[in-house]
Scaffold this motif. Structure first.
Motif, PDB file in Angstrom:
ATOM      1  N   ARG A  77       0.812  -1.224   0.091  1.00  0.00           N
ATOM      2  CA  ARG A  77       0.101   0.058  -0.040  1.00  0.00           C
ATOM      3  C   ARG A  77       0.804   1.186  -0.110  1.00  0.00           C
ATOM      4  N   ILE A  78       1.915   1.423   0.836  1.00  0.00           N
ATOM      5  CA  ILE A  78       3.067   2.481   0.801  1.00  0.00           C
ATOM      6  C   ILE A  78       3.661   2.469  -0.211  1.00  0.00           C
ATOM      7  N   LEU A  79       4.141   1.708  -0.972  1.00  0.00           N
ATOM      8  CA  LEU A  79       4.871   1.559  -2.384  1.00  0.00           C
ATOM      9  C   LEU A  79       3.814   2.377  -3.326  1.00  0.00           C
ATOM     10  N   GLU A  80       2.656   1.539  -3.407  1.00  0.00           N
ATOM     11  CA  GLU A  80       1.687   2.247  -4.365  1.00  0.00           C
ATOM     12  C   GLU A  80       1.325   3.679  -4.086  1.00  0.00           C
ATOM     13  N   LYS A  81       1.387   4.041  -2.850  1.00  0.00           N
ATOM     14  CA  LYS A  81       1.166   5.467  -2.695  1.00  0.00           C
ATOM     15  C   LYS A  81       2.383   6.519  -3.045  1.00  0.00           C
ATOM     16  N   ASN A  82       3.469   6.013  -3.013  1.00  0.00           N
ATOM     17  CA  ASN A  82       4.702   6.710  -3.078  1.00  0.00           C
ATOM     18  C   ASN A  82       5.319   6.620  -4.363  1.00  0.00           C
ATOM     19  N   PHE A  83       4.849   5.629  -5.192  1.00  0.00           N
ATOM     20  CA  PHE A  83       5.538   5.367  -6.371  1.00  0.00           C
ATOM     21  C   PHE A  83       4.356   4.721  -7.265  1.00  0.00           C
ATOM     22  N   PRO A  84       3.327   5.802  -7.530  1.00  0.00           N
ATOM     23  CA  PRO A  84       2.155   5.114  -8.583  1.00  0.00           C
ATOM     24  C   PRO A  84       2.611   4.570  -9.759  1.00  0.00           C
ATOM     25  N   GLN A  85       3.629   5.133 -10.266  1.00  0.00           N
ATOM     26  CA  GLN A  85       4.110   5.061 -11.747  1.00  0.00           C
ATOM     27  C   GLN A  85       4.578   3.593 -11.646  1.00  0.00           C
ATOM     28  N   VAL A  86       5.065   3.004 -10.664  1.00  0.00           N
ATOM     29  CA  VAL A  86       5.814   1.594 -10.685  1.00  0.00           C
ATOM     30  C   VAL A  86       4.769   0.607  -9.979  1.00  0.00           C
ATOM     31  N   PRO A  87       4.592  -0.335 -11.033  1.00  0.00           N
ATOM     32  CA  PRO A  87       3.717  -1.469 -10.606  1.00  0.00           C
ATOM     33  C   PRO A  87       4.274  -2.298  -9.673  1.00  0.00           C
ATOM     34  N   VAL A  88       3.559  -3.149  -8.805  1.00  0.00           N
ATOM     35  CA  VAL A  88       4.139  -3.906  -7.483  1.00  0.00           C
ATOM     36  C   VAL A  88       3.475  -5.287  -7.762  1.00  0.00           C
ATOM     37  N   LYS A  89       4.331  -6.306  -7.840  1.00  0.00           N
ATOM     38  CA  LYS A  89       3.802  -7.639  -8.185  1.00  0.00           C
ATOM     39  C   LYS A  89       4.383  -8.507  -6.865  1.00  0.00           C
ATOM     40  N   LYS A  90       3.429  -9.465  -6.365  1.00  0.00           N
ATOM     41  CA  LYS A  90       3.770 -10.125  -5.255  1.00  0.00           C
ATOM     42  C   LYS A  90       4.420 -11.513  -5.826  1.00  0.00           C
ATOM     43  N   VAL A  91       5.434 -12.032  -5.125  1.00  0.00           N
ATOM     44  CA  VAL A  91       6.030 -13.305  -5.679  1.00  0.00           C
ATOM     45  C   VAL A  91       6.013 -14.311  -4.453  1.00  0.00           C
ATOM     46  N   ASP A  92       6.071 -15.570  -4.444  1.00  0.00           N
ATOM     47  CA  ASP A  92       6.036 -16.412  -3.120  1.00  0.00           C
ATOM     48  C   ASP A  92       7.598 -16.372  -2.762  1.00  0.00           C
ATOM     49  N   GLU A  93       7.708 -16.136  -1.655  1.00  0.00           N
ATOM     50  CA  GLU A  93       9.071 -16.188  -0.870  1.00  0.00           C
ATOM     51  C   GLU A  93       9.375 -17.316  -0.052  1.00  0.00           C
ATOM     52  N   ARG A  94       8.337 -18.574  -0.121  1.00  0.00           N
ATOM     53  CA  ARG A  94       8.638 -19.450   0.504  1.00  0.00           C
ATOM     54  C   ARG A  94      10.214 -20.128   0.328  1.00  0.00           C
ATOM     55  N   PHE A  95      10.924 -20.443   1.582  1.00  0.00           N
ATOM     56  CA  PHE A  95      12.122 -20.998   1.354  1.00  0.00           C
ATOM     57  C   PHE A  95      13.324 -20.205   1.119  1.00  0.00           C
ATOM     58  N   THR A  96      12.813 -18.787   0.775  1.00  0.00           N
ATOM     59  CA  THR A  96      14.097 -18.018   0.208  1.00  0.00           C
ATOM     60  C   THR A  96      15.198 -17.718   1.231  1.00  0.00           C
ATOM     61  N   SER A  97      14.887 -17.437   2.680  1.00  0.00           N
ATOM     62  CA  SER A  97      15.718 -17.393   3.545  1.00  0.00           C
ATOM     63  C   SER A  97      16.574 -18.654   3.834  1.00  0.00           C
ATOM     64  N   LYS A  98      16.094 -19.792   3.756  1.00  0.00           N
ATOM     65  CA  LYS A  98      16.757 -21.024   3.670  1.00  0.00           C
ATOM     66  C   LYS A  98      17.832 -21.177   2.688  1.00  0.00           C
ATOM     67  N   MET A  99      17.131 -20.942   1.408  1.00  0.00           N
ATOM     68  CA  MET A  99      18.181 -20.943   0.293  1.00  0.00           C
ATOM     69  C   MET A  99      19.342 -19.697   0.421  1.00  0.00           C
TER      70      MET A  99
END
Length: 136
Positions: A77-99
């Motif tokens: 929400r904060i990213l979209e408010k501050n940078f409306p020209q840049v789309p935000v895409k969510k990606v699954d981050e499961r296991f990234t810390s372990k990796m």
């Protein structure tokens, strides 16, 4: 072309990674204190063109929300408010810390260096971004 910037958002620290302008290679950028994220991104975007924010979406093994999910939703929400020209895409981050931790071991980092949680966050963001580029 503009860069893609990946965000491994956390309550205290946020890891960042970016692509090169041709969007071929993912590289760790930095880790910032989460309360400094928006000022950091404003400064970064004043110097570099960014066409997409990727943000790691925390999920349980069953795919459900975690305790960190509301924090990421608020960050989006904060990213979209501050940078409306840049789309935000969510990606699954499961296991990234372990990796990321395994990557640190595989690269020969000493135990003391592997305890640097900021480095883990930056590597996690890089993994999120690299996986996105491979599946794009």
């Amino acid at each position: 072309m503009a860069r893609i910037l990946a965000i491994d958002y956390g309550k205290k620290r946020t890891g960042l990674a970016v692509t090169d302008p041709l969007q071929l290679i993912a590289s760790g950028l930095t880790t910032v204190a989460t309360h400094d994220l928006i000022p950091y991104l404003k400064k970064y975007l004043a110097q570099e063109a960014v066409e997409l924010f990727l943000i790691g979406e925390p999920k349980n093994l069953d795919g459900g929300a975690t305790h960190a999910t509301p924090l990421v939703v608020e960050c989006i929400r904060i990213l979209e408010k501050n940078f409306p020209q840049v789309p935000v895409k969510k990606v699954d981050e499961r296991f990234t810390s372990k990796m990321a931790f395994q990557t640190m071991i595989d690269s020969g980092l000493k135990k003391k260096d592997r305890q640097n949680k900021g480095l883990v966050d930056e590597i996690s963001a890089t993994i999120i971004l690299q996986e996105y580029l491979q599946n794009k």
